[in-house]
Design a protein around this motif. Structure first.
Motif, short mmCIF file in Angstrom:
data_model
loop_
_atom_site.label_atom_id
_atom_site.label_comp_id
_atom_site.label_asym_id
_atom_site.label_seq_id
_atom_site.Cartn_x
_atom_site.Cartn_y
_atom_site.Cartn_z
N LEU A 211 0.85 -1.34 -0.09
CA LEU A 211 -0.14 0.30 -0.10
C LEU A 211 0.83 1.44 -0.08
N GLN A 212 2.11 1.22 0.10
CA GLN A 212 2.98 2.51 0.23
C GLN A 212 3.37 3.12 -0.80
N CYS A 213 3.27 2.49 -1.94
CA CYS A 213 3.87 3.37 -3.19
C CYS A 213 2.96 4.09 -4.03
N GLY A 214 2.24 5.14 -3.36
CA GLY A 214 1.37 5.71 -4.07
C GLY A 214 0.29 5.26 -4.75
N MET A 215 -0.47 4.26 -4.24
CA MET A 215 -1.61 3.50 -4.86
C MET A 215 -2.76 4.26 -5.13
N ASP A 216 -2.95 5.37 -4.07
CA ASP A 216 -3.93 6.33 -4.34
C ASP A 216 -3.86 7.27 -5.54
N SER A 217 -2.94 7.23 -6.09
CA SER A 217 -2.61 8.04 -7.07
C SER A 217 -3.38 7.30 -8.63
N PRO B 245 -15.19 25.50 -6.76
CA PRO B 245 -15.34 26.12 -7.92
C PRO B 245 -15.57 25.41 -9.15
N GLU B 246 -14.41 24.47 -9.24
CA GLU B 246 -14.15 23.83 -10.26
C GLU B 246 -14.85 22.31 -10.69
N GLY B 247 -15.44 22.04 -9.26
CA GLY B 247 -16.06 20.69 -9.28
C GLY B 247 -16.05 19.82 -7.88
N TRP B 248 -16.46 18.59 -7.86
CA TRP B 248 -16.33 18.03 -6.68
C TRP B 248 -14.97 17.14 -6.54
N TYR B 249 -14.51 17.16 -5.12
CA TYR B 249 -13.47 16.33 -4.98
C TYR B 249 -13.66 15.41 -3.71
N PRO B 250 -13.33 14.58 -3.61
CA PRO B 250 -13.10 13.64 -2.25
C PRO B 250 -12.03 13.95 -1.50
N PHE B 251 -12.25 14.39 -0.18
CA PHE B 251 -11.24 14.74 0.69
C PHE B 251 -10.73 13.48 1.73
N GLU B 252 -11.35 12.37 1.59
CA GLU B 252 -10.78 10.91 2.09
C GLU B 252 -11.06 9.88 1.03
N ILE B 253 -10.06 9.14 1.13
CA ILE B 253 -9.84 7.93 0.09
C ILE B 253 -9.14 6.79 1.32
N ILE B 254 -10.03 5.74 1.17
CA ILE B 254 -9.42 4.52 2.01
C ILE B 254 -9.22 3.24 0.85
N CYS B 255 -7.74 2.99 1.16
CA CYS B 255 -7.44 1.83 0.44
C CYS B 255 -7.33 0.62 1.10
N GLY C 198 -8.57 -8.83 2.58
CA GLY C 198 -7.85 -10.30 3.22
C GLY C 198 -6.68 -9.96 3.89
N SER C 199 -6.03 -8.84 3.82
CA SER C 199 -5.05 -8.21 4.65
C SER C 199 -5.26 -7.72 5.74
N VAL C 200 -4.21 -7.05 6.70
CA VAL C 200 -4.55 -6.65 8.00
C VAL C 200 -4.47 -5.10 8.10
N LEU C 201 -3.98 -4.58 6.90
CA LEU C 201 -3.56 -3.11 6.76
C LEU C 201 -4.70 -2.39 5.84
N ARG C 202 -5.03 -1.27 6.42
CA ARG C 202 -5.85 -0.40 5.64
C ARG C 202 -5.17 1.21 5.65
N LYS C 203 -4.84 1.61 4.46
CA LYS C 203 -4.65 2.84 4.32
C LYS C 203 -5.77 3.98 3.93
N ARG C 204 -5.50 5.12 5.10
CA ARG C 204 -6.52 6.18 4.85
C ARG C 204 -5.97 7.43 4.33
N PHE C 205 -6.28 8.25 3.64
CA PHE C 205 -5.82 9.40 3.04
C PHE C 205 -6.73 10.68 3.23
N SER C 206 -6.27 11.62 3.92
CA SER C 206 -7.10 12.77 4.42
C SER C 206 -6.61 14.01 3.72
#
Length: 302
Positions: free
Chosen positions: A143-149, A236-246, A250-258
């Motif tokens: 989950l470390q390598c910028g997966m949210d990108s 002004p330009e549109g909607w955007y999510p301020f939280e993303i959870i990856c 089946g794994s024990v880790l969850r990553k939260r981007f705020s």
């Protein structure tokens, strides 16, 4: 001569009136049937993926560049006392270019703190951590390598054709659409209706993506990656999510981007790289660290 005889309407007082009275219930019944049937017909209709994608991308059509500062929290689902906390700055340019810098201040030393940069080249600058279980270490790197990108491309694609291609890359069947429920609300689904299948869920009222699942290709011990988009805010330009959870299911880790700061359409002065395809995150990156782990003295630590 009476008024009735003068205007010749006496005939309507007999059989004509009875016919009118008999026809009225039939017409009324037909109208009731049509009224009841019409909403059911509308509810059964689901737009094709291309139309849903077009409505969705209209929310983000004005996004050309994004500069995102965000807090990052890696949460251990089995041991809530183990968390990794840090900060990232992410530069994005439509449709698929990015640069990522990290300023990590971990509350648990599961990952080496060194290294910032763009793309997977930065992986070579990191050393394998020596703390934590093998499963935790591997999952954390997964989950470390910028997966949210990768998933932020949904907000930068710029058109329905690019979205359909992205969904295909994710393994989502754009030929299947339907209605579903998520958090009690009705939403559109692109992808197979099976609960574990890859899919994109779009809010029915605002046409905002709220959930996506991608299947991890063969070669990984995990089945899929699930991503939730929330805390949408209107700019002004549109909607955007301020939280993303990856979450690697089946794994024990969850990553939260705020998101703590968001700049839209500001000139980007970084040297950008193409966002890696999903396979790079799910197989190549994972296997790179697996090999590093197997050849590391950390492998002997119990």
């Amino acid at each position: 001569m009476t008024a009735v005889q003068k205007y010749g309407v006496s005939g309507f007082s007999g059989s004509g009136t009875r016919k009118t009275i008999m026809i009225f219930p039939a017409v009324y019944l037909l109208l009731v049937i049509l009224v009841l049937a019409f909403p059911l017909t509308c509810a059964a209709y689901v737009m094709p993926a291309e139309q849903i994608a077009d409505m969705m991308t209209a929310n983000f059509a004005k996004f050309r560049t994004l500069i995102i500062t965000q807090s990052v929290r890696s949460e251990n689902l089995k041991n809530k006392d183990i968390q990794l906390i840090g900060r990232e700055t992410l530069w994005l340019r439509s449709p698929d270019l990015y640069y990522l810098e990290r300023d990590m201040s971990f509350s648990d030393p599961l990952i080496d703190r060194r290294g910032t940069g763009s793309g997977t080249d930065d992986l070579q600058n990191r050393s394998l951590p020596v703390n934590g279980s093998p499963e935790t270490r591997l999952e954390n790197y997964f989950l470390q390598c910028g997966m949210d990108s990768y998933f932020r491309q949904l907000f930068m694609a710029g058109g329905e054709d690019a979205i359909i291609l992205l969904l295909k890359e994710m393994g989502i069947d754009s030929g299947r659409t339907g209605l579903t429920r998520i958090n009690g609300a009705i939403a559109y689904r692109i992808g197979d209706g099976d609960p574990d299948s890859p899919k994109l869920i779009i809010d029915k009222e605002r046409f905002l993506p709220v959930f996506v699942r991608c299947r991890v290709p063969a070669g990984s011990e995990y089945n899929s990656v699930a991503v939730t988009f929330g805390d949408y805010r209107r700019l002004p330009e549109g909607w955007y999510p301020f939280e993303i959870i990856c979450h690697v299911e089946g794994s024990v880790l969850r990553k939260r981007f705020s998101v703590t700061s968001l700049k839209v359409n500001t000139p980007v002065e970084k040297s950008l790289s193409k966002i890696p395809e999903f396979n790079n995150y799910s197989v190549q990156t994972f296997e790179y660290y697996r090999k590093q782990y197997e050849g590391s003295p950390a492998n002997d630590i119990k």
